[in-house]
Design an enzyme around this catalytic site. Sequence first.
Site, PDB file in Angstrom:
ATOM      1  N   THR A 126      39.630 107.113  71.930  1.00  0.00           N
ATOM      2  CA  THR A 126      40.841 106.857  72.232  1.00  0.00           C
ATOM      3  C   THR A 126      41.861 106.306  70.929  1.00  0.00           C
ATOM      4  O   THR A 126      41.405 105.558  70.032  1.00  0.00           O
ATOM      5  CB  THR A 126      41.129 105.806  73.374  1.00  0.00           C
ATOM      6  OG1 THR A 126      42.474 105.282  73.424  1.00  0.00           O
ATOM      7  CG2 THR A 126      40.264 104.551  72.890  1.00  0.00           C
ATOM      8  N   ASP A 127      43.282 106.596  71.109  1.00  0.00           N
ATOM      9  CA  ASP A 127      44.137 105.942  70.089  1.00  0.00           C
ATOM     10  C   ASP A 127      43.995 104.393  69.923  1.00  0.00           C
ATOM     11  O   ASP A 127      44.643 103.906  68.988  1.00  0.00           O
ATOM     12  CB  ASP A 127      45.469 106.791  70.151  1.00  0.00           C
ATOM     13  CG  ASP A 127      46.232 106.455  71.523  1.00  0.00           C
ATOM     14  OD1 ASP A 127      45.575 105.770  72.278  1.00  0.00           O
ATOM     15  OD2 ASP A 127      47.380 106.911  71.694  1.00  0.00           O
ATOM     16  N   GLU A 128      43.734 103.863  71.162  1.00  0.00           N
ATOM     17  CA  GLU A 128      43.638 102.463  71.174  1.00  0.00           C
ATOM     18  C   GLU A 128      42.778 101.753  70.156  1.00  0.00           C
ATOM     19  O   GLU A 128      43.029 100.616  69.843  1.00  0.00           O
ATOM     20  CB  GLU A 128      43.207 102.102  72.488  1.00  0.00           C
ATOM     21  CG  GLU A 128      44.379 102.486  73.497  1.00  0.00           C
ATOM     22  CD  GLU A 128      44.507 101.745  74.940  1.00  0.00           C
ATOM     23  OE1 GLU A 128      43.769 100.541  74.872  1.00  0.00           O
ATOM     24  OE2 GLU A 128      44.928 102.146  75.766  1.00  0.00           O
ATOM     25  N   TYR A 154      38.657  96.606  75.800  1.00  0.00           N
ATOM     26  CA  TYR A 154      38.541  97.927  76.215  1.00  0.00           C
ATOM     27  C   TYR A 154      38.222  98.444  74.946  1.00  0.00           C
ATOM     28  O   TYR A 154      37.550  99.511  74.641  1.00  0.00           O
ATOM     29  CB  TYR A 154      39.753  98.562  77.127  1.00  0.00           C
ATOM     30  CG  TYR A 154      39.511  99.924  77.240  1.00  0.00           C
ATOM     31  CD1 TYR A 154      38.580 101.025  77.584  1.00  0.00           C
ATOM     32  CD2 TYR A 154      40.579 100.805  76.280  1.00  0.00           C
ATOM     33  CE1 TYR A 154      38.647 102.298  77.445  1.00  0.00           C
ATOM     34  CE2 TYR A 154      40.721 102.004  76.424  1.00  0.00           C
ATOM     35  CZ  TYR A 154      39.726 102.742  76.914  1.00  0.00           C
ATOM     36  OH  TYR A 154      39.838 104.211  76.599  1.00  0.00           O
ATOM     37  N   LYS A 158      35.409 100.619  72.794  1.00  0.00           N
ATOM     38  CA  LYS A 158      35.462 102.107  72.316  1.00  0.00           C
ATOM     39  C   LYS A 158      35.355 102.242  70.877  1.00  0.00           C
ATOM     40  O   LYS A 158      34.772 103.032  70.297  1.00  0.00           O
ATOM     41  CB  LYS A 158      36.977 102.690  72.832  1.00  0.00           C
ATOM     42  CG  LYS A 158      37.064 102.783  74.414  1.00  0.00           C
ATOM     43  CD  LYS A 158      36.081 103.887  74.943  1.00  0.00           C
ATOM     44  CE  LYS A 158      36.319 105.286  74.664  1.00  0.00           C
ATOM     45  NZ  LYS A 158      35.381 106.257  75.435  1.00  0.00           N
TER      46      LYS A 158
HETATM   47  P1  NAD Z   1      38.025 107.280  84.493  1.00  0.00           P
HETATM   48  O1  NAD Z   1      37.977 105.951  84.551  1.00  0.00           O
HETATM   49  O2  NAD Z   1      38.841 108.260  85.268  1.00  0.00           O
HETATM   50  O3  NAD Z   1      36.546 108.090  84.625  1.00  0.00           O
HETATM   51  C1  NAD Z   1      35.355 107.518  84.171  1.00  0.00           C
HETATM   52  C2  NAD Z   1      34.268 108.055  84.611  1.00  0.00           C
HETATM   53  O4  NAD Z   1      33.203 107.797  84.135  1.00  0.00           O
HETATM   54  C3  NAD Z   1      33.954 107.912  86.181  1.00  0.00           C
HETATM   55  O5  NAD Z   1      33.831 108.929  86.903  1.00  0.00           O
HETATM   56  C4  NAD Z   1      33.046 106.927  86.478  1.00  0.00           C
HETATM   57  O6  NAD Z   1      32.154 107.011  87.458  1.00  0.00           O
HETATM   58  C5  NAD Z   1      31.992 107.189  85.308  1.00  0.00           C
HETATM   59  N1  NAD Z   1      31.341 105.988  84.644  1.00  0.00           N
HETATM   60  C6  NAD Z   1      31.510 104.835  84.427  1.00  0.00           C
HETATM   61  N2  NAD Z   1      30.583 104.150  84.024  1.00  0.00           N
HETATM   62  C7  NAD Z   1      29.966 104.987  83.954  1.00  0.00           C
HETATM   63  C8  NAD Z   1      28.229 104.843  83.584  1.00  0.00           C
HETATM   64  N3  NAD Z   1      27.945 103.577  83.172  1.00  0.00           N
HETATM   65  N4  NAD Z   1      27.444 105.943  83.711  1.00  0.00           N
HETATM   66  C9  NAD Z   1      27.943 106.993  84.098  1.00  0.00           C
HETATM   67  N5  NAD Z   1      29.292 107.299  84.427  1.00  0.00           N
HETATM   68  C10 NAD Z   1      29.866 106.166  84.266  1.00  0.00           C
HETATM   69  O7  NAD Z   1      38.484 107.588  83.023  1.00  0.00           O
HETATM   70  P2  NAD Z   1      39.349 108.797  82.216  1.00  0.00           P
HETATM   71  O8  NAD Z   1      40.647 108.301  82.086  1.00  0.00           O
HETATM   72  O9  NAD Z   1      38.869 110.038  82.588  1.00  0.00           O
HETATM   73  O10 NAD Z   1      38.913 108.761  80.705  1.00  0.00           O
HETATM   74  C11 NAD Z   1      37.622 109.411  80.188  1.00  0.00           C
HETATM   75  C12 NAD Z   1      37.214 109.180  78.769  1.00  0.00           C
HETATM   76  O11 NAD Z   1      38.448 109.404  77.851  1.00  0.00           O
HETATM   77  C13 NAD Z   1      37.154 107.646  78.470  1.00  0.00           C
HETATM   78  O12 NAD Z   1      35.820 107.656  77.620  1.00  0.00           O
HETATM   79  C14 NAD Z   1      38.187 106.970  78.119  1.00  0.00           C
HETATM   80  O13 NAD Z   1      37.890 105.821  77.150  1.00  0.00           O
HETATM   81  C15 NAD Z   1      38.763 108.304  77.263  1.00  0.00           C
HETATM   82  N6  NAD Z   1      40.241 108.248  77.146  1.00  0.00           N
HETATM   83  C16 NAD Z   1      41.139 108.296  78.105  1.00  0.00           C
HETATM   84  C17 NAD Z   1      42.411 108.444  77.957  1.00  0.00           C
HETATM   85  C18 NAD Z   1      43.515 108.345  79.382  1.00  0.00           C
HETATM   86  O14 NAD Z   1      44.486 108.400  78.853  1.00  0.00           O
HETATM   87  N7  NAD Z   1      42.975 108.155  80.454  1.00  0.00           N
HETATM   88  C19 NAD Z   1      43.093 108.622  76.907  1.00  0.00           C
HETATM   89  C20 NAD Z   1      42.262 108.853  75.546  1.00  0.00           C
HETATM   90  C21 NAD Z   1      40.722 108.542  75.633  1.00  0.00           C
HETATM   91  O1  DAU Z   2      46.135 105.576  74.759  1.00  0.00           O
HETATM   92  C1  DAU Z   2      44.887 106.009  75.428  1.00  0.00           C
HETATM   93  C2  DAU Z   2      44.578 105.110  76.444  1.00  0.00           C
HETATM   94  O2  DAU Z   2      45.487 105.171  77.459  1.00  0.00           O
HETATM   95  C3  DAU Z   2      43.110 105.390  77.113  1.00  0.00           C
HETATM   96  O3  DAU Z   2      42.178 105.061  76.122  1.00  0.00           O
HETATM   97  C4  DAU Z   2      42.892 104.459  78.248  1.00  0.00           C
HETATM   98  O4  DAU Z   2      41.648 104.695  78.727  1.00  0.00           O
HETATM   99  C5  DAU Z   2      44.115 104.692  79.496  1.00  0.00           C
HETATM  100  O5  DAU Z   2      44.055 103.726  80.323  1.00  0.00           O
HETATM  101  C6  DAU Z   2      45.352 104.509  78.687  1.00  0.00           C
HETATM  102  O6  DAU Z   2      45.609 103.042  78.183  1.00  0.00           O
HETATM  103  P1  DAU Z   2      46.976 102.310  78.584  1.00  0.00           P
HETATM  104  O7  DAU Z   2      46.791 101.057  78.616  1.00  0.00           O
HETATM  105  O8  DAU Z   2      47.915 102.695  77.541  1.00  0.00           O
HETATM  106  O9  DAU Z   2      47.534 102.971  80.145  1.00  0.00           O
HETATM  107  P2  DAU Z   2      47.951 102.268  81.439  1.00  0.00           P
HETATM  108  O10 DAU Z   2      48.214 103.450  82.253  1.00  0.00           O
HETATM  109  O11 DAU Z   2      47.086 101.069  82.019  1.00  0.00           O
HETATM  110  O12 DAU Z   2      49.220 101.842  81.047  1.00  0.00           O
HETATM  111  C7  DAU Z   2      50.112 102.335  80.277  1.00  0.00           C
HETATM  112  C8  DAU Z   2      51.604 101.543  79.929  1.00  0.00           C
HETATM  113  O13 DAU Z   2      52.139 101.169  81.203  1.00  0.00           O
HETATM  114  C9  DAU Z   2      50.948 100.321  79.192  1.00  0.00           C
HETATM  115  O14 DAU Z   2      52.029  99.800  78.104  1.00  0.00           O
HETATM  116  C10 DAU Z   2      51.083  99.050  80.238  1.00  0.00           C
HETATM  117  C11 DAU Z   2      52.183  99.762  81.350  1.00  0.00           C
HETATM  118  N1  DAU Z   2      51.861  99.367  82.747  1.00  0.00           N
HETATM  119  C12 DAU Z   2      50.730  99.569  83.274  1.00  0.00           C
HETATM  120  C13 DAU Z   2      50.370  99.569  84.762  1.00  0.00           C
HETATM  121  C14 DAU Z   2      49.157  99.864  85.007  1.00  0.00           C
HETATM  122  C15 DAU Z   2      53.062  98.738  83.568  1.00  0.00           C
HETATM  123  O15 DAU Z   2      53.984  98.399  83.059  1.00  0.00           O
HETATM  124  N2  DAU Z   2      52.427  98.383  84.618  1.00  0.00           N
HETATM  125  C16 DAU Z   2      51.408  98.958  85.506  1.00  0.00           C
HETATM  126  O16 DAU Z   2      51.410  98.468  86.642  1.00  0.00           O
END
Ligand code: NAD
Ligand code: DAU
Length: 345
Positions: A126-128, A154, A158
């Site tokens: 992730t970019d985080e 988190y 990562k």
């Molecule tokens: P998500 O939370 O929707 O899904 C996570 C999945 O992993 C679920 O199906 C869960 O059951 C499974 N899981 C969790 N713990 C596990 C374990 N111990 N063993 C096996 N399976 C397990 O997550 P997402 O948003 O789809 O993110 C997927 C990946 O991409 C993550 O690694 C996250 O860090 C990365 N990522 C997410 C975003 C985003 O915006 N959502 C952006 C950049 C990177």
């Molecule tokens: O940048 C990549 C990341 O993006 C991934 O690595 C993470 O898995 C993914 O969850 C996401 O993280 P963020 O923290 O950026 O996403 P989130 O949707 O939780 O929040 C996006 C922005 O919105 C953040 O600035 C917090 C704000 N927010 C979020 C929630 C849930 C609110 O203002 N209100 C809310 O209720």
Amino acid sequence: MRKIIVTGGAGFIGSNFIFYMLERHPEDRIICLDKLTYAGNLSTLAPVMDNPRFRFVRADICDRAAVNQLFQEEKPDIVVNFAAESHVDRSILNPDIFLQTNIIGTAVLMDACREYGAARFHQVSTDEVYGDLPLDRPDLLFTEETPIHTSSPYSSSKASADLLSLAYYRTYGLPVTISRCSNNYGPYQFPEKLIPLMIANALNDRPLPVYGEGLNVRDWLYVEDHCLAIDRILEKGRIGEVYNIGGHNEMKNIDIVRLICRELGKPESLISYVADRRGHDLRYAIDPEKIHRELGWLPETKFAEGIRKTICWYLDNRTWWEEIVSGEYQEYYKKMYGKTDEEMQ
Ligand code: NAD
Ligand code: DAU
């Protein structure tokens, strides 16, 4: 035929990746390994469960015996690790499980790759891991050379997994690649994340909880473009390299929430400013120049089109998200926002 283990494939991005790969690569076999935590939904994978090129295995990536058994049976060519605890707010409430799954689980998978000779381990990061950028310096972007500088449990977990992956590459010669993507949006995202949470609450005429003043900036990418980028990295990415993925689509949170209100015909009076996230990152912005130059990747979906498709998907698939926002999620919501989702009505 490539055998690909996709971990976390019952979650948001993993499931989209499985659908994408089964369609784009009719020669591949996909094995999904998922623990089915609150964020994983088997119903999401229903459309591919009977596909002879697909297998689902429920297991924890931290469970070495279960992971080794699967690798022994399948001898995968490629492992793509999506499995993670992924929600920043949950990591602030309880970091422990983040360290287990995101760090230890990644190590267990890489050990199995070494033992059973996988030709590629791809870590979905992730970019985080880069921390945040100031709001008043739009010229600054994250490149692959930006130092790791994390803010939340988190992102720290990562970043640890990234460092461990690079260490396995250097020390053991494990063929590793890493991608660091910006915020994804699209179908099947759990409604605890900003965009689906706001869509679900707005549809139910419930308050839309915006942290702080809503001025934090995220760089949004349609989930299918992320899948496409990982596909490119698996095909042509250089071993031992990190690739940033993002689409130059920075938006303030409040602008996203207002846009969702407009698209759904809901009043902005639903917006409720709540306490800010602790350690809240101000701005993320990816420089995707390397993946563009080396692998020819560019995002295909413009935000205006992607957000409409996403809103339509949540409108057309109400049962999918209504079923999963019960039970454990209600307890989380209460801890997080002070009241249950239902009490906020
Ligand atoms: P998500 O939370 O929707 O899904 C996570 C999945 O992993 C679920 O199906 C869960 O059951 C499974 N899981 C969790 N713990 C596990 C374990 N111990 N063993 C096996 N399976 C397990 O997550 P997402 O948003 O789809 O993110 C997927 C990946 O991409 C993550 O690694 C996250 O860090 C990365 N990522 C997410 C975003 C985003 O915006 N959502 C952006 C950049 C990177
Ligand atoms: O940048 C990549 C990341 O993006 C991934 O690595 C993470 O898995 C993914 O969850 C996401 O993280 P963020 O923290 O950026 O996403 P989130 O949707 O939780 O929040 C996006 C922005 O919105 C953040 O600035 C917090 C704000 N927010 C979020 C929630 C849930 C609110 O203002 N209100 C809310 O209720």
